[in-house]
Design a protein around this motif. Sequence first.
Motif, PDB file in Angstrom:
ATOM      1  N   PRO A 112       0.838  -1.204   0.000  1.00 27.49           N
ATOM      2  CA  PRO A 112       0.000   0.000   0.000  1.00 27.49           C
ATOM      3  C   PRO A 112       0.872   1.252   0.000  1.00 27.49           C
ATOM      4  N   THR A 113       0.394   2.296  -0.647  1.00 28.75           N
ATOM      5  CA  THR A 113       1.134   3.548  -0.711  1.00 28.75           C
ATOM      6  C   THR A 113       0.264   4.672  -0.180  1.00 28.75           C
ATOM      7  N   ALA A 114       0.927   5.689   0.239  1.00 29.78           N
ATOM      8  CA  ALA A 114       0.220   6.861   0.759  1.00 29.78           C
ATOM      9  C   ALA A 114      -0.330   7.673  -0.407  1.00 29.78           C
ATOM     10  N   PRO A 115      -1.470   8.308  -0.215  1.00 33.92           N
ATOM     11  CA  PRO A 115      -1.998   9.167  -1.279  1.00 33.92           C
ATOM     12  C   PRO A 115      -1.079  10.375  -1.456  1.00 33.92           C
ATOM     13  N   PRO A 116      -1.071  10.967  -2.640  1.00 36.61           N
ATOM     14  CA  PRO A 116      -0.209  12.145  -2.838  1.00 36.61           C
ATOM     15  C   PRO A 116      -0.672  13.296  -1.947  1.00 36.61           C
ATOM     16  N   LEU A 117       0.292  14.095  -1.531  1.00 41.00           N
ATOM     17  CA  LEU A 117      -0.033  15.237  -0.664  1.00 41.00           C
ATOM     18  C   LEU A 117      -0.874  16.241  -1.435  1.00 41.00           C
ATOM     19  N   SER A 118      -2.010  16.567  -0.886  1.00 40.18           N
ATOM     20  CA  SER A 118      -2.884  17.529  -1.552  1.00 40.18           C
ATOM     21  C   SER A 118      -2.897  18.864  -0.815  1.00 40.18           C
ATOM     22  N   PHE A 119      -1.899  19.084   0.020  1.00 44.52           N
ATOM     23  CA  PHE A 119      -1.804  20.341   0.756  1.00 44.52           C
ATOM     24  C   PHE A 119      -1.105  21.391  -0.083  1.00 44.52           C
ATOM     25  N   LYS A 120      -1.496  22.632   0.141  1.00 46.57           N
ATOM     26  CA  LYS A 120      -0.838  23.762  -0.506  1.00 46.57           C
ATOM     27  C   LYS A 120      -0.209  24.600   0.603  1.00 46.57           C
TER      28      LYS A 120
END
Length: 188
Positions: A112-120
């Motif tokens: 399993p992988t972490a979702p891409p960072l969607s923070f700005k």
Amino acid sequence: MDSAEKKRKLLLGSALIATLIAVVLVGGEDEEIIINTVEPVQSAKSSVDKTKAQENNSEYLDISKLGQRKFNPSAGELFASTTWTPKQPPVSLEEQAAKAAQIAKSSPPSAPTAPPLSFKYTGKAISGNETWVFLAQSGENFIAKIGGKINDKYRLDAITDDMVTMTYLPLNIKQTLTINNKIAGSFR
């Protein structure tokens, strides 16, 4: 002359004599063939006259007298492709399902992988020994310091001038968010 050479010449001479005798005998048969071949030519005129008479009597040709073509089954297909690879035996659906299950069991599931960072990154503030980071995600604003949690899914680990390092808590995977210094400002 030795005896071997005499035997060879005797054999060749006898073969030559036998050939000449055969030519003479066959030559006499040719005359008979010519006579026999002349007779059908003369009778061909009478057969042509008979067919003309039949055509006058009937307007159409009797197709049933022509017969059917018969193909030799041992001849095979005329345009079949030829390949040198051996033919594979047919596989039943049950065998295919068993193979698929075996492959699924033998191959390990993907990690399993972490979702891409969607923070700005919107900015940071430094107050004494503490540094606060301002982040935005889907219209929500977050303020976090090192060791603080964001949405109970991320933990802020480090803040530098170029990047913010976070840990995705469900899988304990570290991720980095790069900071573009030209766009984002810092608060002091």
